[in-house]
Design a protein around this motif. Structure first.
Motif, PDB file in Angstrom:
ATOM      1  N   THR A  83       0.801  -1.239   0.000  1.00  4.27           N
ATOM      2  CA  THR A  83       0.000   0.000   0.000  1.00  4.27           C
ATOM      3  C   THR A  83       0.833   1.288   0.000  1.00  4.27           C
ATOM      4  OG1 THR A  83      -0.148  -0.107   2.414  1.00  4.27           O
ATOM      5  CG2 THR A  83      -2.004  -1.028   1.153  1.00  4.27           C
ATOM      6  N   GLY A  84       2.141   1.172  -0.051  1.00  4.15           N
ATOM      7  CA  GLY A  84       2.967   2.374  -0.082  1.00  4.15           C
ATOM      8  C   GLY A  84       3.279   2.968   1.289  1.00  4.15           C
ATOM      9  N   TRP A  85       2.770   2.323   2.361  1.00  5.47           N
ATOM     10  CA  TRP A  85       3.063   2.829   3.707  1.00  5.47           C
ATOM     11  C   TRP A  85       4.405   2.285   4.219  1.00  5.47           C
ATOM     12  CZ3 TRP A  85       0.463   5.976   7.348  1.00  5.47           C
ATOM     13  CH2 TRP A  85      -0.720   6.549   6.876  1.00  5.47           C
ATOM     14  N   THR A  86       5.033   3.045   5.126  1.00  2.00           N
ATOM     15  CA  THR A  86       6.199   2.564   5.869  1.00  2.00           C
ATOM     16  C   THR A  86       6.026   2.970   7.335  1.00  2.00           C
ATOM     17  OG1 THR A  86       7.410   4.583   5.260  1.00  2.00           O
ATOM     18  CG2 THR A  86       7.877   2.582   3.962  1.00  2.00           C
ATOM     19  N   VAL A  87       6.773   2.328   8.218  1.00  3.59           N
ATOM     20  CA  VAL A  87       6.667   2.578   9.657  1.00  3.59           C
ATOM     21  C   VAL A  87       8.030   3.026  10.183  1.00  3.59           C
ATOM     22  CG1 VAL A  87       5.972   1.604  11.883  1.00  3.59           C
ATOM     23  CG2 VAL A  87       4.949   0.733   9.763  1.00  3.59           C
ATOM     24  N   ASP A  96       1.106  17.165  17.214  1.00  6.07           N
ATOM     25  CA  ASP A  96       0.042  16.856  16.245  1.00  6.07           C
ATOM     26  C   ASP A  96       0.469  17.106  14.805  1.00  6.07           C
ATOM     27  OD1 ASP A  96      -1.739  16.268  18.315  1.00  6.07           O
ATOM     28  OD2 ASP A  96      -2.255  18.387  18.537  1.00  6.07           O
ATOM     29  N   ASP A  97       1.084  18.277  14.554  1.00  4.76           N
ATOM     30  CA  ASP A  97       1.407  18.616  13.159  1.00  4.76           C
ATOM     31  C   ASP A  97       2.437  17.645  12.582  1.00  4.76           C
ATOM     32  OD1 ASP A  97       3.157  19.845  15.054  1.00  4.76           O
ATOM     33  OD2 ASP A  97       3.993  21.084  13.447  1.00  4.76           O
ATOM     34  N   HIS A 102       3.343  13.038   8.868  1.00  2.00           N
ATOM     35  CA  HIS A 102       3.754  11.658   8.565  1.00  2.00           C
ATOM     36  C   HIS A 102       2.603  10.885   7.914  1.00  2.00           C
ATOM     37  CE1 HIS A 102       7.817  11.472  10.077  1.00  2.00           C
ATOM     38  NE2 HIS A 102       7.468  11.996  11.247  1.00  2.00           N
ATOM     39  N   LEU A 103       1.432  10.976   8.496  1.00  2.00           N
ATOM     40  CA  LEU A 103       0.286  10.242   7.920  1.00  2.00           C
ATOM     41  C   LEU A 103       0.001  10.689   6.488  1.00  2.00           C
ATOM     42  CD1 LEU A 103      -2.406  10.113  10.776  1.00  2.00           C
ATOM     43  CD2 LEU A 103      -0.669   8.410  10.215  1.00  2.00           C
ATOM     44  N   ALA A 104       0.027  11.990   6.280  1.00  2.00           N
ATOM     45  CA  ALA A 104      -0.288  12.535   4.949  1.00  2.00           C
ATOM     46  C   ALA A 104       0.716  12.032   3.904  1.00  2.00           C
ATOM     47  CB  ALA A 104      -0.305  14.054   4.995  1.00  2.00           C
ATOM     48  N   ASN A 105       1.861  11.567   4.368  1.00  2.00           N
ATOM     49  CA  ASN A 105       2.883  11.011   3.473  1.00  2.00           C
ATOM     50  C   ASN A 105       3.013   9.491   3.597  1.00  2.00           C
ATOM     51  OD1 ASN A 105       4.224  13.402   2.063  1.00  2.00           O
ATOM     52  ND2 ASN A 105       4.086  14.084   4.186  1.00  2.00           N
ATOM     53  N   GLY A 152      -4.534  12.334   7.821  1.00  2.00           N
ATOM     54  CA  GLY A 152      -3.394  13.237   8.044  1.00  2.00           C
ATOM     55  C   GLY A 152      -3.664  14.619   7.477  1.00  2.00           C
ATOM     56  N   LYS A 153      -4.171  14.639   6.264  1.00  2.00           N
ATOM     57  CA  LYS A 153      -4.490  15.943   5.640  1.00  2.00           C
ATOM     58  C   LYS A 153      -5.647  16.603   6.374  1.00  2.00           C
ATOM     59  CE  LYS A 153      -2.882  14.679   1.033  1.00  2.00           C
ATOM     60  NZ  LYS A 153      -3.470  13.796   0.023  1.00  2.00           N
TER      61      LYS A 153
END
Ligand code: PHE
Ligand code: FE
Length: 291
Positions: A83-87, A96-97, A102-105, A152-153
């Motif tokens: 899915t293109g995610w990494t941890v 928060d920001d 990170h989530l948005a990316n 994220g966005k």
């Protein structure tokens, strides 16, 4: 657990500008690896027939049971291919920001540490077992993967509008404590539940909590408990439905939320789609602090 509280304002020494740190996998002790194996085995004795297919399939696809704490260098290529995610590890809760960026990316952040053997059942801060076992399998689901990125966005927007407490409730009642319908009955997909042996049973079987059909605005008005089992769970029809619901512009919802009161955790409204009208007995007896 909540990813919305933080301790530091700037990255602590040793962390990168985006707050990430090395996993330092070689430094985990045998006791720490054994803790992972114990927690993993304990959850797998409970979760089949309780956790959602998306979660169980994801867990399988990532192969997180090879002995000990997963090495992100091995896990990330598998997740990224799906899915293109990494941890990535962080030294604790991040602002928060930073979290939203990170989530948005398509980057999920995880604690690096694992709980101590005498804390198997309850920890205050999210550790690597909660973050990886609990959250990462769902990131292999294409719809959930999109939802998390969109969150994220959406977080950046809610923060700029002063409505982060409201949007945080959406995260809480889906990503952390969500239940979903399935042809075989209710299933767990929330990370806070699947990573807890006791709440994995309570969330589905206990007569105490309310179980209510998911409604975006209702969820965003509802307070939540961070210190004990939830008093209400919201049930989505499917991950796909959740994703489409959250694609709508939240502007009109936010306008209404500004003028509406928060709802207590145990309320049942006339318009609720009630699946279980809970007894609230567990909470009334004092919850985990009961004698
Ligand atoms: N659609 C939301 C908005 O307009 C963004 C969002 C997407 C929020 C997914 C949460 C989850 O703000
Ligand atoms: Fe979490």
């Amino acid at each position: 657990m909540s990813d919305f509280e933080h301790v530091f304002d700037t990255p602590p020494p040793g962390a990168a500008a985006d707050w990430t740190i090395d996993q330092n996998w070689d430094a985990y002790t045998q006791v720490e690896h054994d803790t992972w194996d114990t927690l993993y085995a304990r959850q797998m004795a409970i979760l089949p027939g309780r956790a959602s297919d998306a979660f169980l399939n994801g867990l399988n696809a990532l192969d997180l049971n090879t002995g000990g704490i997963p090495d992100f260098a091995v896990m990330n290529p598998k997740l990224k291919a799906l899915t293109g995610w990494t941890v990535h590890c962080v030294p604790g809760l991040v602002p928060d920001d930073v979290f939203f960026d990170h989530l948005a990316n398509r980057r999920f952040v995880s604690g690096q540490f694992i709980r101590k053997p005498d804390q198997l059942d309850y920890i205050q801060e999210p550790d690597i077992f909660h973050d990886v076992f609990g959250h990462v399998p769902m990131l292999t689901d294409p719809d959930f993967a999109d939802y998390m990125q969109a969150y994220g966005k959406g977080g950046q927007r809610a923060a700029s509008l002063g409505l982060l407490p409201q949007l945080a409730r959406l995260y809480w009642y889906t990503v952390e404590f969500g239940l979903a319908q399935s042809p075989q009955g209710l299933r767990i997909y929330g990370a806070g539940i699947v990573s807890s042996a006791t709440e994995s049973v309570f969330a589905l079987d206990d007569p105490s909590p309310n179980r209510i059909g998911f409604d975006m605005e209702r969820v965003m008005r509802t307070l939540y408990r961070i210190d004990d089992f939830q008093q209400v769970y919201f049930v989505i029809d499917s991950i796909e439905q959740l994703k489409w619901d959250t694609l709508q512009d939240f502007g009109p919802i936010y306008d209404r939320l500004r003028g509406s009161e928060d709802l207590p955790v145990d309320v049942v409204l006339p318009q609720d789609r009630v699946l279980t009208h809970g007894t609230q007995t567990y909470a009334a007896r004092g919850g985990r602090f009961a004698a």
